[in-house]
Write a protein that holds these residues in place. Sequence first.
Motif, mmCIF file in Angstrom:
data_model
loop_
_atom_site.group_PDB
_atom_site.id
_atom_site.type_symbol
_atom_site.label_atom_id
_atom_site.label_comp_id
_atom_site.label_asym_id
_atom_site.label_seq_id
_atom_site.Cartn_x
_atom_site.Cartn_y
_atom_site.Cartn_z
ATOM 1 N N HIS A 86 0.755 -1.121 0.170
ATOM 2 C CA HIS A 86 -0.050 0.075 0.114
ATOM 3 C C HIS A 86 0.920 1.260 -0.057
ATOM 4 N N PRO A 103 0.894 5.880 -4.935
ATOM 5 C CA PRO A 103 0.964 4.695 -5.667
ATOM 6 C C PRO A 103 1.789 4.780 -6.960
ATOM 7 N N TRP A 134 2.877 0.546 -7.040
ATOM 8 C CA TRP A 134 1.845 -0.327 -6.435
ATOM 9 C C TRP A 134 1.898 -1.533 -7.345
ATOM 10 N N LEU A 138 -3.027 6.809 -1.244
ATOM 11 C CA LEU A 138 -3.926 5.693 -1.425
ATOM 12 C C LEU A 138 -4.670 5.421 -0.361
#
Length: 493
Positions: free
Chosen positions: A353, A357, A385, A475
Amino acid sequence: MAVTAIITKTRQKRRRPPGPRPLPIMGHLHLISAIPHQSLHALSARHGPIMELFLGSLRCVVVSSPEVAKEFLKTHEAMFSNRFVSAAVHRLSYGSKGFLFAPYGTFWRFAKKICMSQLLGARTLDMLRHVREQETLRFLRVLKAKGKSGETVDVGGELLTLTNNVITRMVLGRTCGESDADVEGVRKMVVDTVELAGKFNVADFVWFCKGLDLQGMKKRLGEIMDRFDGMMERAISEHQEERKRRKENGEGEKIKDLLDILLDIHEDESTDVTFTRDNVKALIMDIFMAGTDTSAITIEWALVELINNPHVMEKARQEIDSATTNNIRLIEESDLSNLPYMRAIVKETLRLHPTSPILGRESSEDCNVCGYDIPAKTILFINLWSMGRNPKLWENPLEFRPERFINIMGQENHDEFDVRGQNMQLMPFGTGRRVCPGASLALQVVPTNLAAMIQCFEWKVDGSVSMEEKPAMTLPRAHPLICVPVPRLRLSF
């Protein structure tokens, strides 16, 4: 033969990365969902670790492997030292007058020096440690009171209040109002700022939409900037009045907050770079954007993973119990060196996470990278990510397993998996010239508060916990984490 050779040579000179066929005007916008890093991850699975896309009229290169990322961000770093700045970000940063989004050059180097040596350097962070400790205690008391009465808690909301208070006190020397309405107002401003900074705006990408406000963003941006600018003008005036009073009364110097440091630089006429009032406010906005919701989001994701993996939670508790001699006191920042498993939990959270990202850059000139011709003004997207979920890079990548960052001696494998940009496989804070200067602060705030939450409470949830993500520049989780924090210790705090 000669003509064929010329054509072949021309094609080689103009060699572009692979990618799907674009549509007229729209390019590949139809392939990008509301959560871009997930769409880019799916496209990379079909087209490879480097691909070319057109977002409307803007040429982009998407990278999803550490080897290719190294070529762009290390070998050709000089050509990719600028960020892509959307219209919203440009407005929120007072015309790119802060540090995060200023173009690479004399002012940016000056601002980076300020951030690294004065605002977020080790000496300043140490001087302001008491602020972080006090806000952690305030946060834990709120959780304890609600837990004793069996109330549920919006964990993300409380964490955002915590990190917002920490940043506000470090920056301004106080919280922005003591009433619930004041705190909620500042918290909403931060959430709205990050949302708008990361929201897709068609006017940024489709040329004939320039100047149009099809999504109503200008009004919301104006409201946010009015609130933030009003807050900052009041804070600057208060600081200037206090500085004048202390000087006139011959009072000793107080512990400076970050605004004091910036005002010192603003008033210093001997600096080689002009540092205006807007520069002061833009740098403060940078710190709010980069340091408030990011830390809160990371702690919340970590707690979700621990709730879903109770054996990891228990192992973390055992480490904390050992470091605090069976909980005779509350965990502190100074204990972090004795918590390798906790630090590994944070790394594993940032792998799955990453707070941002997608790492974004923009080419400043034509260059050739990995055999592909990259024109100037090409937007570079490094999909962190995607790299965190790549089975070629990580064994069982979707499994939350902090042990992957622990060596056979039971210690953190720091050299191999440094999170400050030395290892392209895991670089949640970026790398090189544009590495996040707030990494040291985040790596104190996140593990310390997460450890305190693990040490002090059992976290009871009703049903399963959603792992859905929400569109934003960072995120965030799509659904709030609602828990009952059941006190597990008799510690007084």
